[in-house]
Enzyme design. Sequence first.
Site, PDB file in Angstrom:
ATOM      1  N   HIS A 181       8.493   2.660  12.752  1.00  0.00           N
ATOM      2  CA  HIS A 181       9.272   3.174  11.620  1.00  0.00           C
ATOM      3  C   HIS A 181       9.901   4.511  11.954  1.00  0.00           C
ATOM      4  O   HIS A 181       9.213   5.521  12.032  1.00  0.00           O
ATOM      5  CB  HIS A 181       8.357   3.366  10.410  1.00  0.00           C
ATOM      6  CG  HIS A 181       7.796   2.100   9.848  1.00  0.00           C
ATOM      7  ND1 HIS A 181       6.921   2.088   8.800  1.00  0.00           N
ATOM      8  CD2 HIS A 181       7.970   0.807  10.187  1.00  0.00           C
ATOM      9  CE1 HIS A 181       6.583   0.845   8.495  1.00  0.00           C
ATOM     10  NE2 HIS A 181       7.196   0.043   9.330  1.00  0.00           N
ATOM     11  N   TYR A 227      12.431   4.663   1.187  1.00  0.00           N
ATOM     12  CA  TYR A 227      13.003   3.516   0.447  1.00  0.00           C
ATOM     13  C   TYR A 227      13.885   4.034  -0.687  1.00  0.00           C
ATOM     14  O   TYR A 227      13.436   4.859  -1.487  1.00  0.00           O
ATOM     15  CB  TYR A 227      11.887   2.640  -0.104  1.00  0.00           C
ATOM     16  CG  TYR A 227      10.971   2.133   0.977  1.00  0.00           C
ATOM     17  CD1 TYR A 227       9.610   2.307   0.895  1.00  0.00           C
ATOM     18  CD2 TYR A 227      11.479   1.494   2.108  1.00  0.00           C
ATOM     19  CE1 TYR A 227       8.760   1.855   1.889  1.00  0.00           C
ATOM     20  CE2 TYR A 227      10.642   1.039   3.119  1.00  0.00           C
ATOM     21  CZ  TYR A 227       9.290   1.216   2.998  1.00  0.00           C
ATOM     22  OH  TYR A 227       8.457   0.779   3.987  1.00  0.00           O
ATOM     23  N   ASP A 263      14.832  -1.908   5.824  1.00  0.00           N
ATOM     24  CA  ASP A 263      14.072  -2.474   4.701  1.00  0.00           C
ATOM     25  C   ASP A 263      14.696  -1.989   3.388  1.00  0.00           C
ATOM     26  O   ASP A 263      14.620  -0.804   3.054  1.00  0.00           O
ATOM     27  CB  ASP A 263      12.617  -1.985   4.800  1.00  0.00           C
ATOM     28  CG  ASP A 263      11.707  -2.667   3.780  1.00  0.00           C
ATOM     29  OD1 ASP A 263      10.477  -2.509   3.920  1.00  0.00           O
ATOM     30  OD2 ASP A 263      12.212  -3.357   2.871  1.00  0.00           O
ATOM     31  N   HIS A 275      13.704  -2.916   0.566  1.00  0.00           N
ATOM     32  CA  HIS A 275      12.527  -2.743  -0.298  1.00  0.00           C
ATOM     33  C   HIS A 275      12.835  -3.145  -1.734  1.00  0.00           C
ATOM     34  O   HIS A 275      12.437  -2.455  -2.678  1.00  0.00           O
ATOM     35  CB  HIS A 275      12.037  -1.286  -0.233  1.00  0.00           C
ATOM     36  CG  HIS A 275      10.557  -1.145  -0.313  1.00  0.00           C
ATOM     37  ND1 HIS A 275       9.894  -0.921  -1.494  1.00  0.00           N
ATOM     38  CD2 HIS A 275       9.602  -1.210   0.632  1.00  0.00           C
ATOM     39  CE1 HIS A 275       8.597  -0.825  -1.279  1.00  0.00           C
ATOM     40  NE2 HIS A 275       8.385  -0.991   0.004  1.00  0.00           N
ATOM     41  N   GLU A 286      15.373  -6.478   5.638  1.00  0.00           N
ATOM     42  CA  GLU A 286      14.142  -6.875   4.938  1.00  0.00           C
ATOM     43  C   GLU A 286      14.223  -6.655   3.438  1.00  0.00           C
ATOM     44  O   GLU A 286      14.843  -5.717   2.960  1.00  0.00           O
ATOM     45  CB  GLU A 286      12.973  -6.059   5.497  1.00  0.00           C
ATOM     46  CG  GLU A 286      11.654  -6.336   4.817  1.00  0.00           C
ATOM     47  CD  GLU A 286      10.544  -5.464   5.337  1.00  0.00           C
ATOM     48  OE1 GLU A 286      10.721  -4.788   6.365  1.00  0.00           O
ATOM     49  OE2 GLU A 286       9.485  -5.443   4.697  1.00  0.00           O
ATOM     50  N   GLU A 305       6.534  -9.695   2.079  1.00  0.00           N
ATOM     51  CA  GLU A 305       5.330  -8.858   1.937  1.00  0.00           C
ATOM     52  C   GLU A 305       4.768  -8.886   0.518  1.00  0.00           C
ATOM     53  O   GLU A 305       3.581  -8.655   0.325  1.00  0.00           O
ATOM     54  CB  GLU A 305       5.620  -7.431   2.357  1.00  0.00           C
ATOM     55  CG  GLU A 305       6.551  -6.679   1.450  1.00  0.00           C
ATOM     56  CD  GLU A 305       6.831  -5.265   1.951  1.00  0.00           C
ATOM     57  OE1 GLU A 305       7.249  -5.106   3.107  1.00  0.00           O
ATOM     58  OE2 GLU A 305       6.605  -4.330   1.183  1.00  0.00           O
ATOM     59  N   ARG A 331       7.581 -12.409   6.167  1.00  0.00           N
ATOM     60  CA  ARG A 331       6.991 -11.066   6.271  1.00  0.00           C
ATOM     61  C   ARG A 331       5.707 -10.941   5.450  1.00  0.00           C
ATOM     62  O   ARG A 331       5.462  -9.899   4.848  1.00  0.00           O
ATOM     63  CB  ARG A 331       7.993 -10.055   5.730  1.00  0.00           C
ATOM     64  CG  ARG A 331       9.113  -9.742   6.654  1.00  0.00           C
ATOM     65  CD  ARG A 331       8.795  -8.611   7.625  1.00  0.00           C
ATOM     66  NE  ARG A 331       8.483  -7.368   6.960  1.00  0.00           N
ATOM     67  CZ  ARG A 331       7.487  -6.559   7.320  1.00  0.00           C
ATOM     68  NH1 ARG A 331       6.690  -6.906   8.318  1.00  0.00           N
ATOM     69  NH2 ARG A 331       7.263  -5.427   6.687  1.00  0.00           N
ATOM     70  N   HIS A 366       3.522  -8.504   7.845  1.00  0.00           N
ATOM     71  CA  HIS A 366       3.546  -7.153   7.275  1.00  0.00           C
ATOM     72  C   HIS A 366       2.399  -6.337   7.896  1.00  0.00           C
ATOM     73  O   HIS A 366       1.247  -6.735   7.829  1.00  0.00           O
ATOM     74  CB  HIS A 366       3.341  -7.278   5.760  1.00  0.00           C
ATOM     75  CG  HIS A 366       3.478  -6.011   5.006  1.00  0.00           C
ATOM     76  ND1 HIS A 366       2.594  -5.641   4.019  1.00  0.00           N
ATOM     77  CD2 HIS A 366       4.397  -5.028   5.076  1.00  0.00           C
ATOM     78  CE1 HIS A 366       2.968  -4.487   3.498  1.00  0.00           C
ATOM     79  NE2 HIS A 366       4.062  -4.097   4.115  1.00  0.00           N
ATOM     80  N   ASP A 379      -1.186   0.396   5.086  1.00  0.00           N
ATOM     81  CA  ASP A 379      -2.151  -0.173   4.134  1.00  0.00           C
ATOM     82  C   ASP A 379      -2.494  -1.616   4.479  1.00  0.00           C
ATOM     83  O   ASP A 379      -2.533  -2.489   3.628  1.00  0.00           O
ATOM     84  CB  ASP A 379      -1.689  -0.033   2.684  1.00  0.00           C
ATOM     85  CG  ASP A 379      -0.244  -0.423   2.441  1.00  0.00           C
ATOM     86  OD1 ASP A 379      -0.011  -1.306   1.606  1.00  0.00           O
ATOM     87  OD2 ASP A 379       0.652   0.144   3.069  1.00  0.00           O
ATOM     88  N   GLU A 416       5.239  -5.808  12.950  1.00  0.00           N
ATOM     89  CA  GLU A 416       5.339  -4.432  12.429  1.00  0.00           C
ATOM     90  C   GLU A 416       4.093  -3.666  12.866  1.00  0.00           C
ATOM     91  O   GLU A 416       2.981  -4.202  12.836  1.00  0.00           O
ATOM     92  CB  GLU A 416       5.411  -4.463  10.903  1.00  0.00           C
ATOM     93  CG  GLU A 416       5.527  -3.074  10.282  1.00  0.00           C
ATOM     94  CD  GLU A 416       5.687  -3.138   8.769  1.00  0.00           C
ATOM     95  OE1 GLU A 416       5.390  -4.183   8.176  1.00  0.00           O
ATOM     96  OE2 GLU A 416       6.118  -2.130   8.182  1.00  0.00           O
TER      97      GLU A 416
HETATM   98  C1  GCO Z   1       6.782  -2.296   4.936  1.00  0.00           C
HETATM   99  C2  GCO Z   1       6.461  -2.153   3.494  1.00  0.00           C
HETATM  100  C3  GCO Z   1       5.531  -1.030   3.145  1.00  0.00           C
HETATM  101  C4  GCO Z   1       5.140  -1.096   1.683  1.00  0.00           C
HETATM  102  C5  GCO Z   1       3.701  -0.701   1.499  1.00  0.00           C
HETATM  103  C6  GCO Z   1       3.289  -0.855   0.029  1.00  0.00           C
HETATM  104  O1  GCO Z   1       7.816  -2.902   5.241  1.00  0.00           O
HETATM  105  O2  GCO Z   1       5.923  -1.871   5.742  1.00  0.00           O
HETATM  106  O3  GCO Z   1       7.649  -2.152   2.738  1.00  0.00           O
HETATM  107  O4  GCO Z   1       6.045   0.195   3.502  1.00  0.00           O
HETATM  108  O5  GCO Z   1       5.964  -0.258   0.913  1.00  0.00           O
HETATM  109  O6  GCO Z   1       2.922  -1.521   2.314  1.00  0.00           O
HETATM  110  O7  GCO Z   1       1.991  -0.399  -0.194  1.00  0.00           O
HETATM  111 MG    MG Z   2       8.807  -3.777   3.621  1.00  0.00          MG
END
Ligand code: GCO
Ligand code: MG
Length: 400
Positions: free
Chosen positions: A127, A158, A206, A208, A232, A258, A279, A308, A312, A335
């Site tokens: 990233h 985002y 992304d 988002h 994405e 995701e 994803r 994904h 987290d 990723e």
């Molecule tokens: C990504 C995702 C994350 C999410 C996060 C939410 O592409 O890695 O968009 O950045 O925002 O996992 O908790």
């Molecule tokens: Mg994402």
Amino acid sequence: MEKLKIRNIKTIMTAPEGINLVVVKVETTEPEIYGVGCATFTQRHLSVHSAIEQYLKPFLIGKDVQSINDIWHSSLVSGYWRNGPIMNNALSGVDMALWDIKGKLAGMPLYELFGGKVREGAAVYRHADGLDFKQVEESARSYIEQGYRYIRCQLGTYGGKDQLIVAPEGAPAGAYYDPKAYMKSVLGLFEHLRSELGPDVELLHDIHERLAPIDAVNFAKQLEPYQLFFLEDALPPEQLEWFRLIRQHSTIPLAMGELFNNPNEWMPLVTNRLIDYIRIHISQIGGITPARKLTSLCEAFGVRTAWHGPGDTSPVGHAAHVHLDVSSINFGIQEWNGFSPALQEVFPGCPEIRNGYVYPNDKPGLGIDVDEKLAAQYPCHNVLPEWTLARLPDGTPTFP
Ligand code: GCO
Ligand code: MG
């Protein structure tokens, strides 16, 4: 020989990087045989913990650890209503742990149980981010210098940051962003990046889920000249039908998934070939068992995997990705968020990155463990993440 049974199910919640992680440990009737799995839904870690403790644990203790398929399906339907994020994450933790145990019993790393490697290492993307074009360019360059060939580029993460927001009087507090300002700035960003970094580095972006559907169609069209590796989350899961229109107006490769929990979300996108990369956040669909089935479905329709892999997801979840990545013909890209020294200490056996590729180790099962004592030194926190309180310039709450 007496069948090996589930003796105990423990939930380990830890935040070595300040991000709540949830890991499940399944202990068996053989004290030295146990497995670990990822159940991380960072914004609702306490609910996942309760789902494991109150529902899955009493349901599963005493069951045969080898019966992964029976346990997965019977757990899925045991509460009648199903395919939601809380129970899916709880089930994922158990499922991954049972696969970990099966690998240990077989004396094989999971990628062998999945049919063996089709690649030695899986290519990853990192990233790059920043508040202006130069900062993003420098962030991308730092990764390129480390050997990464795939870079996700965001301007203000985002939706963009530091925008001139004119909200009405009395508008509530929140994470405001201006979709049109975001679009304009990102188009300028990729113009800059391509002119500075050249045509060869693979760039990703992304959205988002932050644009109105028709704006997403337009944006996908306007981004086409920058030859992104993929774009994405062009749409929120609530607007999936609009992917048909994006497909009609742009050839930019699309990635989505995701936020998915339910097979009915991905089935139309995959079977109508409306996306190019799936994803999924694997613990959000219930673990390795459904992820393997989804991988095969996607292979049949020419869709590639791009699991994904954010901060987290626990290192246990990342390890599961890598075993799937190296053994799937239709792997696309992985990723990668990277592991701090603290994370690597709490989770011995983290997969290793070398020159833009991630490698599984050859230990049986997932090849990773969790140090419970160390994990306890990093307690989780129950704080509402600000960034999810997204609002449009006029104060309307919107998708984060
Ligand atoms: C990504 C995702 C994350 C999410 C996060 C939410 O592409 O890695 O968009 O950045 O925002 O996992 O908790
Ligand atoms: Mg994402």
